[in-house]
Design an enzyme around this catalytic site. Structure first.
Site, short mmCIF file in Angstrom:
data_model
loop_
_atom_site.label_atom_id
_atom_site.label_comp_id
_atom_site.label_asym_id
_atom_site.label_seq_id
_atom_site.Cartn_x
_atom_site.Cartn_y
_atom_site.Cartn_z
N SER A 36 0.83 -1.20 0.00
CA SER A 36 0.00 0.00 0.00
C SER A 36 0.86 1.25 0.00
O SER A 36 1.96 1.26 0.58
CB SER A 36 -0.86 -0.02 1.26
OG SER A 36 -1.46 1.23 1.46
N TYR A 74 -1.80 -1.38 10.65
CA TYR A 74 -2.07 -1.89 9.29
C TYR A 74 -0.88 -1.59 8.38
O TYR A 74 -0.35 -2.46 7.69
CB TYR A 74 -3.35 -1.28 8.72
CG TYR A 74 -3.48 -1.48 7.23
CD1 TYR A 74 -3.75 -2.74 6.70
CD2 TYR A 74 -3.29 -0.42 6.34
CE1 TYR A 74 -3.83 -2.92 5.33
CE2 TYR A 74 -3.37 -0.59 4.97
CZ TYR A 74 -3.64 -1.85 4.46
OH TYR A 74 -3.70 -2.04 3.10
N LYS A 129 2.21 -4.05 6.34
CA LYS A 129 2.62 -4.02 4.93
C LYS A 129 4.14 -3.82 4.83
O LYS A 129 4.82 -4.50 4.07
CB LYS A 129 1.88 -2.90 4.18
CG LYS A 129 0.39 -3.16 4.04
CD LYS A 129 0.12 -4.38 3.19
CE LYS A 129 -1.33 -4.78 3.17
NZ LYS A 129 -1.60 -6.07 2.54
#
Ligand code: NAD
Ligand code: UD1
Length: 328
Positions: free
Chosen positions: A123, A147, A151
């Site tokens: 992302s 989050y 990644k």
């Protein structure tokens, strides 16, 4: 060519499955429906039925191994993961356990079965507050939420594995803001509850399910004061995966998948109104904690090395998002 796609009934996964099947790939799709519905499978079948599905949790190593032992798999595209920034702050372990562990398990099983091609969903959030446009070689800045960390960690794990194993080919794809839906209206972004992301929120306001859009701040250092993002049609993103898979080569290669163009919240609202001939009521509210002012990609690397470029414009994105939303 047989590819294993994890999270293939989710938003981006389902669109990528269609793009891959349209290019002649036959697929093994894994999903546990933690954030998708089984009805996606019926609609996928209407578009192309060149796939087998397994209801499997990708963190269940035994179950994943069984699939690898049954099929001759050429490569893996790993979408499965949780993606809510807000939820990751409240339940960080849930995110580290699912997102990081699923990547490690898949890579481990790949190595056991000599599967050396791997594409990973990352992302733009990993760039943090770098200067725009974001370029692949920039140093990653700490993200403000677990989050984003899952990644960044998964990326590092893949880099270390590829360093240790010269046969391993990895493509890390950093998505900007995927929106829209397949042109058929059969698949799209089916969010549960009140959406966090802007396009599904606008669509629900247009549908009358939500009162009005809350625009999070109009005092950012941007031309109209609202946040600027790089919105990309989900089918362009899907086609970016096909290009990335075709161009896999040894080592780790990182690509931004965006359009390279920034659009403000107000511009997006206007585009939606124009594309669909309807009004989207809104109000300006406080900034949302954790938001950055501007985020858009430098897309020259994907264009040069993958021969891929986003083709669809903002009007296409808004029209296709609404076509799907109004059909469900
Ligand atoms: P999504 O939630 O629609 O799809 C993810 C799918 O994975 C869902 O179908 C879910 O049921 C499945 N899944 C989750 N954990 C699983 C597990 N352990 N085993 C099996 N299946 C599991 O999300 P999406 O928008 O399609 O995103 C796909 C990937 O792209 C995610 O990794 C996400 O973090 C990443 N990403 C998404 C965006 C975005 O804006 N949508 C942006 C950047 C990166
Ligand atoms: C969010 C995530 C990001 C993730 C991305 C894609 C946060 C802080 N960031 O990014 O990590 O990779 O989704 O899933 O959640 N907006 C409104 N009103 C709304 C919703 C959004 O004004 O109801 C604005 C936001 O302030 C932002 C823009 O719209 O300027 C886009 O927001 P959103 O769709 O949530 O995406 P990101 O914030 O870019």
């Amino acid at each position: 060519m047989k590819l294993l796609v994890t999270g293939g009934t989710g938003y981006i996964g389902s669109h990528t499955c269609v793009a891959l099947m349209d290019q002649g790939y036959s697929l093994i799709i894994l999903d546990n429906f933690s954030n998708s519905k089984s009805s996606v499978l019926e609609n996928l079948r209407k578009l192309n039925d060149n796939f087998i599905f397994y209801n499997i949790d990708v963190t269940d190593k035994k179950a994943v191994e069984q699939v690898f032992s049954k099929h001759e798999i050429d490569g893996v595209i790993h979408f499965a993961g949780y993606k809510s920034v807000e939820e990751s702050v409240v339940e960080p372990l849930k995110y580290y356990l699912n997102n990081v562990v699923s990547t490690m398990i898949l890579v481990k099983v790949c190595k056991k079965y000599n599967v050396n091609k791997f594409v990973f969903s990352s992302s733009a959030t990993v760039y943090g507050e770098n200067k725009v446009p974001f370029k692949e070689e920039m140093e990653l800045l700490p993200t403000t939420n677990p989050y984003g960390e899952t990644k960044a960690m998964s990326e590092r794990i893949l880099m270390d594995v590829a360093k240790a194993d010269p046969n391993f080919s990895v493509s890390i794809l950093r998505y900007f803001n995927p929106v829209g839906a397949h042109e058929s209206g059969l698949i799209g972004e089916n969010t549960k509850g009140i959406p966090n992301n802007i396009m599904p929120y606008i669509s629900k306001v247009a549908k009358g399910e939500l009162d009005k859009l809350k625009i999070y701040g109009n005092d950012y250092p941007t031309p109209d004061g609202t946040g600027v993002r790089d919105y990309i049609h989900v089918m362009d993103l899907a086609e970016g995966h096909v290009a990335a898979y075709k161009h896999l080569s040894k080592g780790v290669h990182i690509y931004n998948l965006g359009t390279g163009k920034g659009t403000s919240v107000l511009e997006l609202v206007q585009a939606f109104e124009k594309a669909n001939g309807m009004k989207v009521p809104y109000e300006i509210v406080e900034r949302r904690p954790g938001d950055i002012a501007v985020c858009y990609a430098d897309v020259s690397k994907a264009e040069k090395e993958l021969g891929w470029k986003a083709k669809r414009n903002l009007i296409d994105m808004c029209r296709d998002a609404w076509r799907f939303e109004s059909s469900i």
